[in-house]
Motif scaffolding. Sequence first.
Motif, PDB file in Angstrom:
ATOM      1  N   THR A   1       2.299  99.520  11.079  1.00 34.12           N
ATOM      2  CA  THR A   1       2.508 100.110  12.565  1.00 34.12           C
ATOM      3  C   THR A   1       2.406 101.656  12.401  1.00 34.12           C
ATOM      4  N   LEU A   2       3.408 102.093  11.341  1.00 33.03           N
ATOM      5  CA  LEU A   2       3.898 103.336  11.134  1.00 33.03           C
ATOM      6  C   LEU A   2       2.719 104.217  10.842  1.00 33.03           C
ATOM      7  N   ARG A   3       1.886 103.550   9.799  1.00 29.69           N
ATOM      8  CA  ARG A   3       0.859 104.225   9.270  1.00 29.69           C
ATOM      9  C   ARG A   3      -0.279 104.486  10.506  1.00 29.69           C
TER      10      ARG A   3
ATOM     11  N   LEU B   1      12.072 106.753  17.407  1.00 31.46           N
ATOM     12  CA  LEU B   1      13.353 106.032  17.016  1.00 31.46           C
ATOM     13  C   LEU B   1      12.993 104.733  16.207  1.00 31.46           C
ATOM     14  N   ILE B   2      13.474 104.460  15.073  1.00 33.09           N
ATOM     15  CA  ILE B   2      13.290 103.055  14.644  1.00 33.09           C
ATOM     16  C   ILE B   2      14.451 102.418  14.552  1.00 33.09           C
ATOM     17  N   LEU B   3      14.604 101.020  14.885  1.00 33.37           N
ATOM     18  CA  LEU B   3      15.816 100.298  14.751  1.00 33.37           C
ATOM     19  C   LEU B   3      15.364  99.467  13.786  1.00 33.37           C
ATOM     20  N   LEU B   4      15.949  99.259  12.626  1.00 31.48           N
ATOM     21  CA  LEU B   4      15.441  98.328  11.326  1.00 31.48           C
ATOM     22  C   LEU B   4      16.716  97.456  10.950  1.00 31.48           C
TER      23      LEU B   4
ATOM     24  N   PHE C   1       5.357 112.706   7.008  1.00 29.74           N
ATOM     25  CA  PHE C   1       5.067 112.678   8.376  1.00 29.74           C
ATOM     26  C   PHE C   1       5.972 111.395   8.989  1.00 29.74           C
ATOM     27  N   LEU C   2       6.593 111.049   8.206  1.00 24.15           N
ATOM     28  CA  LEU C   2       7.543 109.748   8.922  1.00 24.15           C
ATOM     29  C   LEU C   2       9.005 110.164   8.547  1.00 24.15           C
ATOM     30  N   SER C   3       9.128 111.133   7.724  1.00 18.85           N
ATOM     31  CA  SER C   3      10.749 111.337   7.195  1.00 18.85           C
ATOM     32  C   SER C   3      11.384 111.979   8.234  1.00 18.85           C
ATOM     33  N   ASP C   4      10.871 112.456   9.355  1.00 20.30           N
ATOM     34  CA  ASP C   4      11.904 112.853  10.385  1.00 20.30           C
ATOM     35  C   ASP C   4      11.893 112.066  11.451  1.00 20.30           C
ATOM     36  N   VAL C   5      11.597 110.800  11.595  1.00 22.65           N
ATOM     37  CA  VAL C   5      11.885 109.877  12.573  1.00 22.65           C
ATOM     38  C   VAL C   5      13.138 109.284  12.372  1.00 22.65           C
ATOM     39  N   PRO C   6      14.000 109.149  13.164  1.00 28.05           N
ATOM     40  CA  PRO C   6      15.564 108.536  12.912  1.00 28.05           C
ATOM     41  C   PRO C   6      15.474 107.246  12.906  1.00 28.05           C
ATOM     42  N   ILE C   7      16.163 106.916  11.720  1.00 30.13           N
ATOM     43  CA  ILE C   7      16.066 105.320  11.783  1.00 30.13           C
ATOM     44  C   ILE C   7      17.767 104.736  11.699  1.00 30.13           C
TER      45      ILE C   7
END
Length: 128
Positions: free
Chosen positions: A41-43, A50-53, A74-80
Amino acid sequence: MKALIVDDLPLDAELTQRALHRCDSAYEVTVVSDGEAALTTLRETCDFDLILLDLALPKVDGFEVLKELSSKPFLSDVPIIVLSSSRKGSDQVRTRMLGACGFVEKALDFAVFHADLATTLERNGLRA
């Protein structure tokens, strides 16, 4: 704002979605049930805010998802924010080292879970 919830237990995913909407109803939520689906999904679309994992996932666990996300510029700045029933301090430290901005223990009491999630969102500037 868009949030991705990654949890293999439908009830936990539903409770997380409810808690998130109580914190901030502006979130548009997508739910996937394993780490492999999260990475796919993220690709395909990297426009999540926000990602809740969850950590204990089938196919690809939460630690591996964190490693993969932190290696993609391109994903490393999305808060998890990691959501887990794990009470191990080492899991919390490890998730922080892998780039998570927060760790919320899944509580049996919804009010406690909601309050912890709200605090973590606010601490990270993720509430409207």
